[in-house]
Design a protein around this motif. Structure first.
Motif, PDB file in Angstrom:
ATOM      1  N   ARG A  35       0.752  -1.160   0.066  1.00  0.00           N
ATOM      2  CA  ARG A  35      -0.200  -0.293   0.081  1.00  0.00           C
ATOM      3  C   ARG A  35       0.945   1.315  -0.062  1.00  0.00           C
ATOM      4  NH1 ARG A  35      -0.066   2.425   5.145  1.00  0.00           N
ATOM      5  NH2 ARG A  35       0.577   1.382   6.635  1.00  0.00           N
ATOM      6  N   ASP A  36       0.180   2.255  -0.104  1.00  0.00           N
ATOM      7  CA  ASP A  36       0.987   3.662   0.084  1.00  0.00           C
ATOM      8  C   ASP A  36       0.880   4.127   1.162  1.00  0.00           C
ATOM      9  OD1 ASP A  36       1.367   3.914  -3.031  1.00  0.00           O
ATOM     10  OD2 ASP A  36      -0.727   4.975  -2.865  1.00  0.00           O
ATOM     11  N   TRP A  37       1.840   5.163   1.665  1.00  0.00           N
ATOM     12  CA  TRP A  37       2.017   5.703   2.874  1.00  0.00           C
ATOM     13  C   TRP A  37       0.584   6.364   3.086  1.00  0.00           C
ATOM     14  CZ3 TRP A  37       6.325   5.573   6.195  1.00  0.00           C
ATOM     15  CH2 TRP A  37       7.309   5.000   5.517  1.00  0.00           C
ATOM     16  N   SER A  38       0.451   6.269   4.368  1.00  0.00           N
ATOM     17  CA  SER A  38      -1.003   6.851   4.760  1.00  0.00           C
ATOM     18  C   SER A  38      -1.108   8.410   4.874  1.00  0.00           C
ATOM     19  CB  SER A  38      -1.506   6.550   6.292  1.00  0.00           C
ATOM     20  OG  SER A  38      -0.566   7.026   7.208  1.00  0.00           O
ATOM     21  N   HIS A  89      12.608  -0.285   7.205  1.00  0.00           N
ATOM     22  CA  HIS A  89      11.981  -1.068   8.337  1.00  0.00           C
ATOM     23  C   HIS A  89      10.592  -0.851   8.340  1.00  0.00           C
ATOM     24  CE1 HIS A  89      11.466  -3.365  12.036  1.00  0.00           C
ATOM     25  NE2 HIS A  89      10.942  -2.349  12.367  1.00  0.00           N
ATOM     26  N   ILE A  90      10.229   0.190   8.640  1.00  0.00           N
ATOM     27  CA  ILE A  90       8.699   0.516   8.633  1.00  0.00           C
ATOM     28  C   ILE A  90       7.909   0.276   7.095  1.00  0.00           C
ATOM     29  CG2 ILE A  90       7.010   2.561   8.665  1.00  0.00           C
ATOM     30  CD1 ILE A  90       8.915   3.890  10.263  1.00  0.00           C
ATOM     31  N   ARG A  91       8.624   0.422   6.173  1.00  0.00           N
ATOM     32  CA  ARG A  91       7.797  -0.029   4.932  1.00  0.00           C
ATOM     33  C   ARG A  91       7.688  -1.488   5.090  1.00  0.00           C
ATOM     34  NH1 ARG A  91       9.707  -0.513   0.804  1.00  0.00           N
ATOM     35  NH2 ARG A  91      11.921  -0.106   1.103  1.00  0.00           N
ATOM     36  N   GLY A  92       8.943  -2.234   5.165  1.00  0.00           N
ATOM     37  CA  GLY A  92       8.944  -3.770   5.345  1.00  0.00           C
ATOM     38  C   GLY A  92       7.783  -4.327   6.334  1.00  0.00           C
ATOM     39  N   VAL A  93       7.931  -3.749   7.541  1.00  0.00           N
ATOM     40  CA  VAL A  93       6.846  -4.223   8.494  1.00  0.00           C
ATOM     41  C   VAL A  93       5.404  -4.061   8.167  1.00  0.00           C
ATOM     42  CG1 VAL A  93       6.227  -4.115  10.896  1.00  0.00           C
ATOM     43  CG2 VAL A  93       8.624  -4.314  10.154  1.00  0.00           C
ATOM     44  N   HIS A  94       5.134  -2.865   7.674  1.00  0.00           N
ATOM     45  CA  HIS A  94       3.759  -2.277   7.293  1.00  0.00           C
ATOM     46  C   HIS A  94       3.315  -2.590   5.838  1.00  0.00           C
ATOM     47  CE1 HIS A  94       3.621  -1.586  11.633  1.00  0.00           C
ATOM     48  NE2 HIS A  94       4.766  -0.809  11.466  1.00  0.00           N
ATOM     49  N   SER A  95       3.927  -3.005   5.149  1.00  0.00           N
ATOM     50  CA  SER A  95       3.605  -3.495   3.725  1.00  0.00           C
ATOM     51  C   SER A  95       3.510  -2.309   2.990  1.00  0.00           C
ATOM     52  CB  SER A  95       2.325  -4.404   3.723  1.00  0.00           C
ATOM     53  OG  SER A  95       2.474  -5.508   4.378  1.00  0.00           O
ATOM     54  N   ILE A  96       4.211  -1.200   2.982  1.00  0.00           N
ATOM     55  CA  ILE A  96       4.220  -0.068   2.282  1.00  0.00           C
ATOM     56  C   ILE A  96       5.158  -0.180   0.955  1.00  0.00           C
ATOM     57  CG2 ILE A  96       4.499   2.222   2.438  1.00  0.00           C
ATOM     58  CD1 ILE A  96       4.191   2.060   5.494  1.00  0.00           C
ATOM     59  N   SER A 119       6.774   9.553  11.472  1.00  0.00           N
ATOM     60  CA  SER A 119       5.983   9.377  12.746  1.00  0.00           C
ATOM     61  C   SER A 119       4.648   9.396  12.486  1.00  0.00           C
ATOM     62  CB  SER A 119       6.190  11.132  13.217  1.00  0.00           C
ATOM     63  OG  SER A 119       5.584  11.109  14.687  1.00  0.00           O
ATOM     64  N   ARG A 120       4.032  10.320  11.631  1.00  0.00           N
ATOM     65  CA  ARG A 120       2.471  10.291  11.136  1.00  0.00           C
ATOM     66  C   ARG A 120       2.156   8.558  11.088  1.00  0.00           C
ATOM     67  NH1 ARG A 120       3.900  14.735   8.391  1.00  0.00           N
ATOM     68  NH2 ARG A 120       3.847  13.636   6.418  1.00  0.00           N
ATOM     69  N   GLU A 121       2.995   8.114  10.274  1.00  0.00           N
ATOM     70  CA  GLU A 121       2.484   6.731   9.807  1.00  0.00           C
ATOM     71  C   GLU A 121       2.393   5.954  11.196  1.00  0.00           C
ATOM     72  OE1 GLU A 121       1.384   3.888   7.233  1.00  0.00           O
ATOM     73  OE2 GLU A 121       1.811   5.894   6.540  1.00  0.00           O
ATOM     74  N   LEU A 122       3.447   5.725  12.044  1.00  0.00           N
ATOM     75  CA  LEU A 122       3.384   4.833  13.180  1.00  0.00           C
ATOM     76  C   LEU A 122       2.108   5.410  14.082  1.00  0.00           C
ATOM     77  CD1 LEU A 122       7.107   4.921  14.109  1.00  0.00           C
ATOM     78  CD2 LEU A 122       5.549   3.089  12.935  1.00  0.00           C
ATOM     79  N   LYS A 127      -3.522   4.234  15.989  1.00  0.00           N
ATOM     80  CA  LYS A 127      -4.730   4.655  16.022  1.00  0.00           C
ATOM     81  C   LYS A 127      -5.655   3.864  15.470  1.00  0.00           C
ATOM     82  CE  LYS A 127      -3.655   9.480  16.580  1.00  0.00           C
ATOM     83  NZ  LYS A 127      -3.530  10.777  15.839  1.00  0.00           N
ATOM     84  N   GLY A 128      -5.164   2.861  14.735  1.00  0.00           N
ATOM     85  CA  GLY A 128      -6.220   2.050  13.669  1.00  0.00           C
ATOM     86  C   GLY A 128      -6.741   2.604  12.702  1.00  0.00           C
ATOM     87  N   ASN A 129      -6.075   3.848  11.931  1.00  0.00           N
ATOM     88  CA  ASN A 129      -6.594   4.542  10.986  1.00  0.00           C
ATOM     89  C   ASN A 129      -6.667   3.701   9.845  1.00  0.00           C
ATOM     90  OD1 ASN A 129      -6.738   6.370   8.847  1.00  0.00           O
ATOM     91  ND2 ASN A 129      -5.934   8.139   9.826  1.00  0.00           N
ATOM     92  N   PRO A 130      -7.742   3.676   9.162  1.00  0.00           N
ATOM     93  CA  PRO A 130      -8.064   2.999   7.888  1.00  0.00           C
ATOM     94  C   PRO A 130      -7.248   3.044   6.816  1.00  0.00           C
ATOM     95  CG  PRO A 130     -10.059   3.915   8.569  1.00  0.00           C
ATOM     96  CD  PRO A 130      -9.195   4.490   9.298  1.00  0.00           C
ATOM     97  N   ARG A 131      -6.504   4.464   6.762  1.00  0.00           N
ATOM     98  CA  ARG A 131      -5.409   4.488   5.538  1.00  0.00           C
ATOM     99  C   ARG A 131      -4.170   3.946   5.762  1.00  0.00           C
ATOM    100  NH1 ARG A 131      -4.896  10.781   4.920  1.00  0.00           N
ATOM    101  NH2 ARG A 131      -4.578  10.470   7.345  1.00  0.00           N
ATOM    102  N   ALA A 132      -4.045   3.434   7.334  1.00  0.00           N
ATOM    103  CA  ALA A 132      -2.510   2.825   7.706  1.00  0.00           C
ATOM    104  C   ALA A 132      -2.911   1.418   7.705  1.00  0.00           C
ATOM    105  CB  ALA A 132      -2.300   3.476   8.719  1.00  0.00           C
TER     106      ALA A 132
END
Length: 136
Positions: A35-38, A89-96, A119-122, A127-132
């Protein structure tokens, strides 16, 4: 007497594979499509205080960012390329979607903006934001 007929070799059967759907581009370590960055790289108006913090105290902001992920502050303090490594690391763990080359360019050319985006992504993930959330 019975006549003996010569045995003919069996013909190999031909199989045809039909592809109905093209495979999706996926991270081999994650079961979700990429997915893309939120939020965008230039989304600093979503958190002006953090953006100013990242511009004027980037090393300390990296320590705060590292602690959001549960890591220690030693990485940002001791590894000069920490923002690139952490972004990857953030991209790999969160499928970005993205690449290490893109991570390197973004963190070196737009360092504070990249820190704020991470920081916003994390925050959005926590928060469970649907975009993320991962795509299903």
């Amino acid at each position: 007497m019975a006549q003996v007929q010569p045995v003919q070799p069996a013909q190999p059967q031909q199989h045809t594979t039909v592809i109905i759907n093209q495979p999706m581009r996926m991270n081999p370590m994650q079961p979700h499509p990429l997915r893309d960055w939120s939020t965008g790289l230039f989304g600093c108006f979503e958190d002006v205080g953090d953006c100013l913090f990242a511009w004027f105290c980037p090393l300390y902001y990296c320590c705060v960012l590292s602690s959001k992920q549960g890591d220690s502050c030693w990485g940002p303090c001791c590894v000069p390329t920490w923002p690139t490594v952490f972004r990857s690391h953030i991209r790999g763990v969160h499928s970005i979607q993205g690449s290490i080359c893109n991570d390197c360019m973004v963190t070196n050319c737009c360092g504070p903006l990249a820190l704020c985006q991470m920081s916003r992504e994390l925050d959005n993930i926590l928060k469970g934001n649907p975009r993320a959330l991962p795509l299903s």
